[in-house]
Design a protein around this motif. Structure first.
Motif, PDB file in Angstrom:
ATOM      1  N   GLU A 230       0.828  -1.204   0.000  1.00  0.00           N
ATOM      2  CA  GLU A 230       0.000   0.000   0.000  1.00  0.00           C
ATOM      3  C   GLU A 230       0.868   1.263   0.000  1.00  0.00           C
ATOM      4  OE1 GLU A 230      -3.437   0.409  -0.200  1.00  0.00           O
ATOM      5  OE2 GLU A 230      -2.661   2.440  -0.470  1.00  0.00           O
ATOM      6  N   ARG A 231       0.413   2.292  -0.750  1.00  0.00           N
ATOM      7  CA  ARG A 231       1.166   3.529  -0.787  1.00  0.00           C
ATOM      8  C   ARG A 231       0.480   4.658  -0.045  1.00  0.00           C
ATOM      9  NH1 ARG A 231       3.753   4.046  -6.732  1.00  0.00           N
ATOM     10  NH2 ARG A 231       4.410   1.876  -6.935  1.00  0.00           N
ATOM     11  N   ARG A 232      -0.839   4.612   0.048  1.00  0.00           N
ATOM     12  CA  ARG A 232      -1.527   5.723   0.705  1.00  0.00           C
ATOM     13  C   ARG A 232      -1.293   5.638   2.211  1.00  0.00           C
ATOM     14  NH1 ARG A 232      -7.092   4.072  -1.321  1.00  0.00           N
ATOM     15  NH2 ARG A 232      -5.983   2.108  -1.084  1.00  0.00           N
TER      16      ARG A 232
ATOM     17  N   LEU B 285       1.237  13.025   3.903  1.00  0.00           N
ATOM     18  CA  LEU B 285       0.318  12.345   2.990  1.00  0.00           C
ATOM     19  C   LEU B 285       0.861  12.373   1.560  1.00  0.00           C
ATOM     20  CD1 LEU B 285      -3.054  13.709   4.335  1.00  0.00           C
ATOM     21  CD2 LEU B 285      -2.339  11.335   4.332  1.00  0.00           C
ATOM     22  N   ASP B 286       1.631  13.438   1.253  1.00  0.00           N
ATOM     23  CA  ASP B 286       2.169  13.551  -0.099  1.00  0.00           C
ATOM     24  C   ASP B 286       3.416  12.720  -0.289  1.00  0.00           C
ATOM     25  OD1 ASP B 286       0.211  15.429  -0.302  1.00  0.00           O
ATOM     26  OD2 ASP B 286       1.558  17.092   0.226  1.00  0.00           O
TER      27      ASP B 286
ATOM     28  N   LYS C  70       4.076  10.173  -2.950  1.00  0.00           N
ATOM     29  CA  LYS C  70       4.296  10.559  -4.349  1.00  0.00           C
ATOM     30  C   LYS C  70       5.740  10.993  -4.589  1.00  0.00           C
ATOM     31  CE  LYS C  70      -0.448  12.116  -4.526  1.00  0.00           C
ATOM     32  NZ  LYS C  70      -1.111  13.250  -3.883  1.00  0.00           N
TER      33      LYS C  70
END
Lengths: 676, 136
Positions: free
Chosen positions: A523-525, A578-579, A582
């Protein structure tokens, strides 16, 4: 272990008692001098407690029988001298000099500590009395070269011997009362004290005599020579001090009965005359605010009292007449006939430099500073010390058989030492005509030292920046990777356990935890990641419930709930987290592979450790003890709780204290960091 | 953040129950699963919920969280000093033998200290996070 149980025994032989007397007597005059020197009550409040603490530490160095106590007092003198050299904390130069002195004498202190540890390992005792009464303990030990080398190193740093000499002139940024006490009469003599003390034990090392004689005489000649070319009167005294210490070192290294006696006399004489020379420089500096060489002339005409006192002090310093210095000088001139030229050259420049301090300011027809007055408050301590010097000289020459078993005379015929003395005196008087000398070349050790020091600091800084970069991810990676590495390289002797029976419920929980873990990896989020972590913890608490550890399960669930809450708060307050998913650096293939492999490896290793640990049954008597005694002794049926608050209450006490400290840390981290 | 009426009303009802629950967990801890640490965590959770409902709140019973931490540590230390005062070893359990109140002894007092400290600690951290400026 007796190592850390200090033995409060004191030495009372002539060497120690001489030092105690010297420290107390010179200390008395230094206090009187400082009373006139410092006008500001704040300076006095700073100076007097420190100097008295210093004198006590110094008396400790010279009287403690226990080497550990000696070491502590030794370090105390270094530390207090640090504060005294940086007496004016607003001056960067004073701070730098103080640091330089502390680093050098402090590293010598470490050498001394290492020597003490070796002595204790080799002989099993740290008492000087025992060591000196049974010298074979140390002399026959195979580590003797190391011990001797370390003791010599410690003494050289403290007594400013080449190549550690440069801290002493640097320390002249201290006020004169400090310099006169620390850097002439007491602290720098600590190294001499130690060498003399250990001389009977260490002189059987073949290098002891060559090292001490060559370094000592070298320092003596070099420092005396350089003292003549100094621009600052206090530096002149500092260099001659380092030179005189070199002579003492050489005499100790020489090691004959006469040379040791010369050291004994020279320590007294040097302490008395060097302190009075410092007093004279301080007087000039204090009354005219100038201590430059050649800045004073003709003062004889306006300062008659100073002139008289200076002449008196000069005679003592040059070792003339019936002063103690004369006896000391004759003794070592007699002993050092092998090195006559080195000694004579050193003494010559020493005498020239001394004249710069005590004679040149008063000669000449023109008068510098005609408006400044002399200050008798700063002069009578000089008189006191010089009179002591004279009285001691006469006393020793009259009653020396009682002190030394053999006679020391002021007059022993017209021999080579006396002729040398006379030639020296004449040469000195002749040199008075010479102009202000300019140095044929310049030496700068201090900038070199600071280059080295700054280089050392920048390496440390670089290392810290690389290893402590503030990234939690990096820290965790290092911890886990390090643990994996250690286990893989050192854990091979654990046998692989056999597979035991697996219960269905265990399998179920394991599948839950594993699924959540795999989810965490891909998971990335960020928000789902937090939920996934929570799932892992909650699943583990199911396991605790199943096996009856209800306390643990309750705690685990409460902690899970709280950490979920905290995570949400952090994410709400630090939205750029949260960023992060990315971020191309974070998301790179290499980064992911590294993190995956580390987490899989460390997870697997923990699993393996637990497996090994649970398959080896160690019969625990504690478990039975706690279960049986919880109710009768602890008045509680919940064994876990009784262990926490009663049986192991002290541990809990420590843990909650840590928790409280952590609260302070978190408070600082969150509230102060965002303020910046 | 907008206030939710449902949330704050519900909390008025739930919060006293949670206080009681937390204390009950602490009290039963000596004989049944529970104890000061878990009780403190539950009380701290309750405090967090109350803080979410009321932004401005900074004190609990007039004391700031950091004071609760200090109070907990003090209570724990005091409880362990009772035995030396009575001439016993440091931290030795002293129990009052009184049939009406069976759980009265220094270990219970010690556990109360743990309770207060954990409570204060949780609130301290949460309050710091909660009252931080948004754009840090």
């Amino acid at each position: 272990m007796t190592l850390l149980e200090p033995q409060w025994k004191f030495l009372s032989d002539s060497w120690s008692m001489m030092f105690v007397g010297l420290i107390a007597w010179i200390g008395f005059f230094v206090l009187a001098y400082a009373h006139s020197y410092f006008h500001d009550s704040r300076d006095r409040l700073k100076f007097f407690p420190a100097i008295i603490a210093f004198a006590l530490a110094m008396i400790g160095v010279v009287t403690f029988d226990d080497l550990i106590l000696l070491f502590l007092a030794w370090e105390a003198t270094s530390l207090i001298s640090y504060f005294l050299i940086a007496f004016d904390p607003e001056s960067p130069k004073a701070r730098k000099s103080a640091l330089q002195a502390l680093v050098i004498t402090g590293s010598g202190g470490l050498a001394l500590l290492a020597a003490l540890v070796l002595i204790y390992q080799q002989t099993g005792t740290l008492s000087l009395t025992v060591l000196l009464s049974q010298p074979e303990l140390l002399i026959e030990s195979p580590e003797l070269p190391w011990i001797a080398g370390l003791v010599i190193l410690a003494s050289f740093t403290k007594s400013a011997q080449f190549p550690f000499h440069f801290w002493l002139p640097g320390a002249m940024t201290a006020p004169t009362p400090v310099s006169s006490f620390l850097h002439s009469a007491t602290m720098v003599k600590a190294g001499i004290y130690l060498l003399y003390r250990f001389e009977p034990l260490l002189s059987s090392w073949w290098l002891f005599k060559p090292a001490l004689v060559s370094v000592g005489l070298g320092t003596f000649a070099m420092m005396s020579f350089r003292s003549y070319f100094q621009k600052d009167l206090k530096s002149v005294v500092a260099f001659t001090t380092a030179g005189a210490l070199g002579l003492m070192t050489a005499l100790i290294g020489w090691g004959t009965e006469t040379s040791l006696r010369a050291v004994f006399l020279f320590v007294i004489a040097h302490g008395l005359y060097k302190a009075s020379l410092f007093f004279l420089v301080g007087h000039l500096d204090h009354q005219t605010s100038s201590k430059e060489v050649g800045a004073h002339y003709g003062l004889r005409q306006v300062w008659p009292k100073s002139f008289t006192v200076s002449i008196f002090a000069l005679m003592a310093a040059l070792g003339a007449g019936p002063f103690l210095g004369f006896v000391a000088k004759e003794t070592f001139l007699f002993e050092f006939s092998h090195f006559t030229w080195v000694v004579i050259l050193g003494l010559l420049f020493n005498n020239f430099s001394t004249c710069w301090i005590a004679l040149r300011p008063y000669l000449g027809e023109k008068i510098s500073h005609p408006h400044s007055q002399e200050n008798f408050g700063l002069l009578w301590p000089v008189l006191g010390l010089t009179l002591t010097h004279l009285a001691l000289g006469i006393t020793i020459s009259l009653w020396s058989p009682q002190f030394f078993g053999s006679a020391l005379h002021l007059w022993h015929g017209f021999n080579l030492p006396l002729a040398t003395s006379l030639v020296l005196l004449l040469a000195t008087l002749w040199m008075l005509k010479a102009p202000v000398p300019t140095s044929p070349w310049s030496f700068h050790e201090s900038p070199r030292f600071f280059q080295l020091w700054d280089g050392h600091l920048s390496v440390a800084k670089l290392w810290t920046q690389k290893t402590q970069n503030g990234s939690l991810t990096f820290y965790l990676f290092m911890v886990f990777a390090g643990a994996c590495f250690l286990l893989m390289t050192h854990g091979s002797h654990f046998s692989v356990p056999s597979v035991t029976q697996v219960l269905g419920i265990e399998l179920l929980i394991a599948i839950m935890v594993l699924t959540a873990s795999v989810f965490l990896m891909i998971e990335r989020r960020v928000f789902p990641l937090v939920l996934g972590l929570s799932l892992v913890g909650s699943a583990a608490s199911l396991y605790f419930i199943y096996f009856g550890a209800l306390d643990l399960a309750m705690t685990q669930l409460a902690v899970e709930a709280l950490s979920l809450l905290f995570f949400v708060m952090v994410l709400k307050k630090v939205p750029h987290l949260l960023d992060r998913a990315k971020d191309p650096r974070w998301d790179s293939v290499l980064g992911r592979i590294t993190r995956w492999s580390t987490s899989v490896l460390s997870g697997g290793l923990v699993f393996w450790i637990l497996w090994v640990a649970s398959s080896t049954q160690h019969p625990s008597q504690l478990r039975q003890y706690f279960a049986e005694n919880s109710l009768p002794l602890g008045h509680g049926a919940n064994v876990v709780n009784v262990i926490l608050v009663d049986f192991r209450g002290l541990d809990t006490m420590g843990e909650i204290t840590v928790l409280g400290i952590a609260a302070i840390g978190i408070w600082w981290m969150i509230s102060k960091r965002t303020e910046r | 953040m907008k206030k939710s009426l449902i949330y704050s009303t519900a909390l008025k009802l739930i919060s006293p129950l949670l206080w009681a629950f937390a204390f009950w967990i602490y009290w039963r801890g000596h004989n049944l699963p529970g104890g000061g640490f878990i009780g403190g965590l539950v009380a701290g959770l309750n405090g967090c919920l109350l803080l979410i409902a009321n932004h401005q709140r900074t004190t609990w019973a007039g004391l700031r969280p950091s004071t609760w931490v200090g109070l907990g540590l003090t209570v724990a230390l005091m409880s362990s000093l009772i035995a030396p005062v009575l001439g016993l070893d440091f931290m030795k359990g002293v129990w009052v033998q009184w049939p009406l109140l069976p759980l009265l002894g220094t270990p219970m007092l010690f556990d109360l200290g743990v309770f207060l400290l954990v409570f204060g600690m949780v609130l301290q951290v949460f309050q710091l996070l909660w009252t931080q400026k948004e754009n840090s």
